[in-house]
Design a protein around this motif. Sequence first.
Motif, PDB file in Angstrom:
ATOM      1  N   LEU A 126       5.403   1.151  10.708  1.00  0.00           N
ATOM      2  CA  LEU A 126       4.125   0.439  10.805  1.00  0.00           C
ATOM      3  C   LEU A 126       3.017   1.352  10.297  1.00  0.00           C
ATOM      4  O   LEU A 126       2.899   2.497  10.726  1.00  0.00           O
ATOM      5  CB  LEU A 126       3.843   0.042  12.259  1.00  0.00           C
ATOM      6  CG  LEU A 126       4.850  -0.891  12.933  1.00  0.00           C
ATOM      7  CD1 LEU A 126       4.433  -1.152  14.379  1.00  0.00           C
ATOM      8  CD2 LEU A 126       4.968  -2.200  12.169  1.00  0.00           C
ATOM      9  N   GLY A 127       2.192   0.805   9.403  1.00  0.00           N
ATOM     10  CA  GLY A 127       1.111   1.604   8.842  1.00  0.00           C
ATOM     11  C   GLY A 127       1.640   2.528   7.768  1.00  0.00           C
ATOM     12  O   GLY A 127       1.825   3.718   7.995  1.00  0.00           O
ATOM     13  N   VAL A 128       1.879   1.999   6.561  1.00  0.00           N
ATOM     14  CA  VAL A 128       2.661   2.736   5.566  1.00  0.00           C
ATOM     15  C   VAL A 128       1.829   3.640   4.668  1.00  0.00           C
ATOM     16  O   VAL A 128       2.394   4.398   3.869  1.00  0.00           O
ATOM     17  CB  VAL A 128       3.474   1.758   4.691  1.00  0.00           C
ATOM     18  CG1 VAL A 128       4.461   0.999   5.545  1.00  0.00           C
ATOM     19  CG2 VAL A 128       2.564   0.783   3.938  1.00  0.00           C
ATOM     20  N   LEU A 171       0.273  -2.048   1.019  1.00  0.00           N
ATOM     21  CA  LEU A 171       1.705  -2.343   1.002  1.00  0.00           C
ATOM     22  C   LEU A 171       2.239  -2.367  -0.435  1.00  0.00           C
ATOM     23  O   LEU A 171       3.347  -1.866  -0.702  1.00  0.00           O
ATOM     24  CB  LEU A 171       1.959  -3.669   1.692  1.00  0.00           C
ATOM     25  CG  LEU A 171       3.372  -3.955   2.195  1.00  0.00           C
ATOM     26  CD1 LEU A 171       3.841  -2.872   3.151  1.00  0.00           C
ATOM     27  CD2 LEU A 171       3.424  -5.311   2.884  1.00  0.00           C
ATOM     28  N   ASP A 172       1.484  -2.929  -1.357  1.00  0.00           N
ATOM     29  CA  ASP A 172       1.910  -2.937  -2.760  1.00  0.00           C
ATOM     30  C   ASP A 172       2.049  -1.513  -3.288  1.00  0.00           C
ATOM     31  O   ASP A 172       2.997  -1.197  -4.030  1.00  0.00           O
ATOM     32  CB  ASP A 172       0.904  -3.711  -3.620  1.00  0.00           C
ATOM     33  CG  ASP A 172       0.992  -5.216  -3.409  1.00  0.00           C
ATOM     34  OD1 ASP A 172       2.020  -5.683  -2.879  1.00  0.00           O
ATOM     35  OD2 ASP A 172       0.020  -5.918  -3.759  1.00  0.00           O
ATOM     36  N   ARG A 173       1.108  -0.657  -2.931  1.00  0.00           N
ATOM     37  CA  ARG A 173       1.172   0.741  -3.365  1.00  0.00           C
ATOM     38  C   ARG A 173       2.408   1.427  -2.779  1.00  0.00           C
ATOM     39  O   ARG A 173       3.092   2.204  -3.456  1.00  0.00           O
ATOM     40  CB  ARG A 173      -0.094   1.470  -2.929  1.00  0.00           C
ATOM     41  CG  ARG A 173      -0.201   2.898  -3.404  1.00  0.00           C
ATOM     42  CD  ARG A 173      -1.436   3.561  -2.813  1.00  0.00           C
ATOM     43  NE  ARG A 173      -2.654   2.941  -3.292  1.00  0.00           N
ATOM     44  CZ  ARG A 173      -3.855   3.166  -2.766  1.00  0.00           C
ATOM     45  NH1 ARG A 173      -3.985   3.964  -1.736  1.00  0.00           N
ATOM     46  NH2 ARG A 173      -4.918   2.581  -3.259  1.00  0.00           N
ATOM     47  N   ALA A 174       2.683   1.131  -1.510  1.00  0.00           N
ATOM     48  CA  ALA A 174       3.842   1.738  -0.851  1.00  0.00           C
ATOM     49  C   ALA A 174       5.149   1.260  -1.481  1.00  0.00           C
ATOM     50  O   ALA A 174       6.095   2.044  -1.641  1.00  0.00           O
ATOM     51  CB  ALA A 174       3.819   1.419   0.641  1.00  0.00           C
ATOM     52  N   ARG A 175       5.219  -0.028  -1.835  1.00  0.00           N
ATOM     53  CA  ARG A 175       6.433  -0.556  -2.470  1.00  0.00           C
ATOM     54  C   ARG A 175       6.731   0.183  -3.779  1.00  0.00           C
ATOM     55  O   ARG A 175       7.888   0.480  -4.104  1.00  0.00           O
ATOM     56  CB  ARG A 175       6.260  -2.055  -2.759  1.00  0.00           C
ATOM     57  CG  ARG A 175       6.337  -2.960  -1.539  1.00  0.00           C
ATOM     58  CD  ARG A 175       6.459  -4.410  -1.990  1.00  0.00           C
ATOM     59  NE  ARG A 175       6.386  -5.352  -0.881  1.00  0.00           N
ATOM     60  CZ  ARG A 175       5.311  -6.062  -0.568  1.00  0.00           C
ATOM     61  NH1 ARG A 175       4.193  -5.921  -1.272  1.00  0.00           N
ATOM     62  NH2 ARG A 175       5.330  -6.899   0.448  1.00  0.00           N
ATOM     63  N   THR A 176       5.691   0.489  -4.514  1.00  0.00           N
ATOM     64  CA  THR A 176       5.881   1.220  -5.770  1.00  0.00           C
ATOM     65  C   THR A 176       6.448   2.605  -5.501  1.00  0.00           C
ATOM     66  O   THR A 176       7.323   3.083  -6.234  1.00  0.00           O
ATOM     67  CB  THR A 176       4.534   1.340  -6.514  1.00  0.00           C
ATOM     68  OG1 THR A 176       4.018   0.031  -6.771  1.00  0.00           O
ATOM     69  CG2 THR A 176       4.690   2.091  -7.812  1.00  0.00           C
ATOM     70  N   ALA A 177       5.980   3.249  -4.431  1.00  0.00           N
ATOM     71  CA  ALA A 177       6.431   4.607  -4.116  1.00  0.00           C
ATOM     72  C   ALA A 177       7.910   4.670  -3.761  1.00  0.00           C
ATOM     73  O   ALA A 177       8.558   5.700  -3.956  1.00  0.00           O
ATOM     74  CB  ALA A 177       5.591   5.179  -2.971  1.00  0.00           C
TER      75      ALA A 177
END
Length: 494
Positions: free
Chosen positions: A195-197, A237-243
């Motif tokens: 939670l909180g990525v 969340l989109d930024r985290a998915r890329t990572a």
Amino acid sequence: MEIDIRAAARLRASAGAQAAVLPLVEALCRSDADLATIRVVCDWIQYKANFREIAMVRPVLADIPAGTAAAAAAAPTPVDGHELAVDLRRCAQPETDVAAEVTAAILDTNPDRVWLEPWAPSSASCVWRFNALFWQALVDWEKVTGKEYEQTLPGGESDARNAAAARETILDLFKIWDELATRRALPDQLYVLELGVGNGGQARTWLDEFVELDRRHGRDYYRRLHYLMGDYSAHVLDRARTAVAHHGDHVSGLVLEATRLSGTIGFLAGKTFLVYISNVYDNLPSDEVASIRGRVYLVQARSFLPGPAADEIAVRFGLRRAEFAQVTQRLLRIGPELLAESLPEKFGDTGQAVLFWQAVWAALRQAERYVPLEGLDTYQVTPTLTGEILRSLLIAEGDVRMHVSNGALASFADTLPLLHPFGRVVCRDLFTTSAGEYRSGFFGPGKYDGSVVNWVNGPLLQLFASRRGFDVRFSAFTQRPGSHIKTLTAGVRD
């Protein structure tokens, strides 16, 4: 007169703070204030960006105020006394005239302020709507500032992204899974929830370490792993998915509200082996309560702009004082992009609306007052929990003011049912670990860039968990010496 210095360590270390105490007392003695009914509270507010003035007066109301603003104006609520709140850190600065600040706070019964909202409990203040807007419109904020929000944190990064801490958590999981596998009780699907990525750095670090450790371990747990990332902000969340894109189908992302998890991820109930949370709870709405001379009060807040700051912003954006509250509320309701579209004569584009947002946020201050509670059982901490849970913490400390951590407690309560019987919550955040800490320090609210930071009432979470059969322990975050972050670990009581 009572003088409560909640910064004893800072007082000893700062000659400026020591020198500020005498002018403060002299100013009070020269004033017409009833010294028998005034309390002086001196905090050291470590957050340079915060909602407090150098000196401010908080009325201690004798009765619960009337229900409407009109009724309150017609019949002002009587007061039992006043609290003079002083920021010792700023008083210690050579350019501060302590006596003048104290005198102005006491004598100015009608200060030059532009009010943005009516009185409300702290958790209902518009500062939390600003906080929500920051995460909803983060891409617009970052476009104007030219940097990612993590760069504005102390140290320029989150404590979450630490490989040693990730390895420790993963190896603990392996021990649990090995034991369950030996007993043929390990599920086919191994769920981990974050939670909180943030920008995905924690997830990438954790998953990369997991792959390496699993390869050495030889159990092929990675094949069965499902890592779910949850965050309030779709942009984050989109930024985290890329990572973490290189981990493919092992990772899923969910937009969710941290205080209402069951509606989105209720399917994880009883299945989750690890819920990892970092720097989320300190960013959730919180009330404050206080015990003063044996009576319990709820802190109410009211946001405003100091008159001179409001005038500067008004000139910059072509506003009148009377328009501030309406335009600010519209910003909080529809965001900067639609605000610019709806008021093109004042904001030429989204960037201009963001600049207005940033200017208001930087100048924003809060007045406070203490409103008596009829009884702790009449106060709702969360929709399912009353203030009775606070009684033992308040009684033990005498005169004290503490956070209720409403949002954190609601999130924690919704998280515990997700755990597998051998599952754990690991939460790294700003926690107090004893109620007595509130008597010796300032724990928020402060400002981080466009968001709010509040320390979390750890003993309250611990008490709540204990009543539901869970153990909670706190430990230092040893991977970064000097960090204020602590690690909460929660699991089913043995």
